[in-house]
Structures are given as structure tokens and as C-alpha cells.
Design a protein around this motif. Structure first.
Motif: not given
Length: 343
Positions: A22-25, A34-42, A52-58
Motif C-alpha cells: 500500500g505504500a507509494v514513492r 515514500t508514503l504510507g496510507e494517508g501520508q503526504r509528501g514534504l 494511489r498517489l493523488l494530486a490534492e492541489a489540482y
């Protein structure tokens, strides 16, 4: 699309890979979060939801308005023109001196926003009478999918696209965006990797690569160096930066030395002495940089454009008032072509 509680749609990001479990990079920038569920990047605007990695700012615009192009700052690109400036929340650096930390160091859902799809941005720019759209204020490369889609819509309408960025991005994503970008101002924070890491939690080498990629793509390029007392004001460091720019065919790219004022987590650092900025300009000119400006100062001639051959003043500026009379890209006194995009 996935939706947040506030109703904004979130689109799946590009440039990422699954790490299993469930992790993504994220592969957008050198941080490689590298992000676990619910984590966001720096950057705070790319988040793992359901593997899935989502682009929340879109499409979530937190700041917009018409600005003079000189405010970006771009002094050799369409002088006197107005930009339609937009931004979304987030940045992949953590600069101690950030002037826009309220929106750059925040997640998209934590700041007031309005939904603007890319076609809306282009239509609003036209309605405002702006021939240029600027992606600015925060770090537009962290919401690169939105920046690119907006740039595509603007290009289709005959508008020009300007990127104001720290340039901290991987090569593949940047290469996909550059064909749509007409001009950029890159914030080159220092020519010291140690300063980058200490002040911005980033690194120097990726920014230098970005500058070279923009140069090779034919993007009109200007560079800003914010001079901070006791941090990056050593003239040996300034000279090293300028020699690198000259050696990499960027001597015609205007260089802006900008005055620092106390801000954010550097509120105890004094403003940059004007004499330091004047000395930095002298060093840059001695290193072969043809057009050197001083920003954030009230000083006659600091933002005037002069002929690199004969020294004639070609464009006079006072604040954001611009006088280009008699100048069409050639020095009227000696005929020297002056690098820039003037029409």
C-alpha cells in the motif's frame, strides 16, 4: 476522481510508483518521498490514498490576480505587460525565510481555495486582458499536472506561460512541461549545497540541472538570488555562482540580486545592506554576466536595463512603471542586440 470532504476533486498524480504493502514513492522531485496510507509528501499536496498517489492541489487555486511581469521578476520578457498570476498550496522546500509560508507550507485543504479548471484559468486571464499567465507564489512544480494542463489551455488561446520556481524537480517531469513554458524565473538560493540543506532542506545540483534544461529548451530564463546576511553573502560564493552561469552559456540571462528582509523563521536576521547588493552586482559584471539587477531596493538605476556594449540606458524603471520608449531590442546608440523577448 476522489473527493475531499470540502468537495474538491482530487486527480491521480503522475510520476510515482508502488512500493508494495500500500505504500507509494513519489518520483516528481529529488525528495523521492515514500508514503504510507494517508501520508503526504514534504510538498504537502501529494498524498497516498488507497495505494494511489493523488494530486490534492489540482484545480484548487488559493491565490490569483493580475501582476506586472516585472514583479516575477522578469525584466527582459514583455516589459510593461500584465500577468494573470495563480497558485495552489504547497512547496517541496522548507525555506526558513519564506515570504509566502502561509500557503507554501500548508496543505491544500488548510487554506481557502476556489476551484478553477485549466480552461477556467485561460478564460479568466483573457477576461482580465492579460496575455501572460504566471504560475507563482508557491512552487508550481509540485502541482505539475495542474500547471501543465493550464499551460496547455493557455497556449491554445495564444497566451504565454511563465514559471516562477525554485527549480527543484526531476528531469522527466520537467521535460514534459518545458515545451509549454515561454519564460521562467528560477530562484537560485545559493551556490553552496550546505546552505541549500540548512536553509531550504534541499540540494543545489538539481537546481543547476533545471537551469540547463530550461536553457536547452529555449525557455527565456532569468535568475534570482536572494542575498541573506551571514548566509550566502560571501562574495567568493557569489563569484562562484556567476562563473558557473557564464560557463554554462547563461551570461545573457538576467541576474537579480534581491534584498532580504526579516521573515518567517529568520525574523532575527537584519535586512541586507544595500552596499552588499551593489558589490554583488559588481562581482557579477566582472564575471561576465551582462545584465545584473538589484531588487527590493529604492535606488536609482537598480532596475534599469543598459546596453552591455556602450552602457546606454535602454529601459528605465521606477517601481513597476516602465519606460521602453525608443527601444525595440537593439541599442539605439550602438546597434547592439539585447537578449530578451521584447514583443
Amino acid at each position: 476522481m476522489t473527493r475531499l470532504d470540502d468537495g474538491f476533486p482530487m486527480r491521480e498524480a503522475e510520476y510515482w510508483e508502488s512500493c508494495g504493502g500500500g505504500a507509494v514513492r513519489c518520483l516528481l522531485c529529488p525528495n523521492r518521498c515514500t508514503l504510507g496510507e494517508g501520508q503526504r509528501g514534504l510538498c504537502r499536496n501529494r498524498v497516498n490514498r488507497g495505494g494511489r498517489l493523488l494530486a490534492e492541489a489540482y484545480g484548487r487555486v488559493c491565490a490569483l490576480g493580475a501582476d506586472p511581469v516585472e514583479k516575477k521578476p522578469l525584466l527582459h520578457f514583455m516589459p510593461g505587460s500584465e500577468c494573470f498570476s495563480i497558485s495552489a498550496a504547497g512547496c517541496n522546500l522548507a525555506c526558513l525565510n519564506c515570504q509566502n509560508h502561509a500557503i507554501s507550507q500548508a496543505a491544500p485543504a488548510d487554506v481557502p481555495s476556489r476551484r478553477l479548471l485549466p480552461a477556467d484559468v485561460a478564460a479568466m486571464a483573457e477576461a482580465c486582458g492579460c496575455g501572460i499567465v504566471a504560475y507563482t507564489y508557491t512552487e508550481p512544480l509540485t502541482y505539475i499536472e495542474y500547471t501543465r494542463d493550464c499551460a496547455e489551455q493557455c497556449r491554445q488561446r495564444g497566451l504565454r506561460n511563465v514559471l516562477v520556481t525554485a527549480g527543484y524537480v526531476c528531469s522527466e517531469p520537467l521535460a514534459g512541461l518545458l515545451p509549454l513554458i515561454d519564460a521562467a524565473n528560477v530562484d537560485l538560493k545559493s551556490f553552496s549545497d550546505a546552505v541549500y540543506r540548512r536553509v531550504s532542506r534541499a540540494a543545489l545540483a538539481p537546481v543547476l540541472r533545471t537551469l540547463c534544461m530550461m536553457r536547452d529548451a529555449g525557455v527565456w530564463l532569468e535568475v534570482t538570488n536572494l542575498v541573506i546576511p551571514g548566509v550566502n553573502d560571501d562574495m567568493r560564493l557569489v563569484a562562484s555562482m556567476c562563473r558557473w552561469l557564464a560557463a554554462n552559456s547563461l551570461c545573457s540571462a538576467p541576474l537579480h540580486f534581491s534584498r532580504f528582509f526579516p521573515c518567517h523563521r529568520m525574523s532575527g536576521v537584519p535586512p541586507t545592506p544595500v552596499a552588499t547588493l551593489v558589490e554583488a552586482r559588481r562581482v557579477a559584471l566582472d564575471c561576465g554576466i551582462r545584465h545584473v539587477y538589484i531588487g527590493n531596493v529604492d535606488m536609482p538605476g537598480a532596475a534599469d536595463t543598459v546596453c552591455p556594449r556602450c552602457g546606454a540606458t535602454l529601459i528605465r524603471r521606477c517601481g513597476y512603471a516602465v519606460d521602453t520608449s525608443g527601444f525595440d531590442g537593439l541599442c539605439p546608440r550602438c546597434g547592439q542586440p539585447v537578449a530578451g523577448v521584447w514583443h
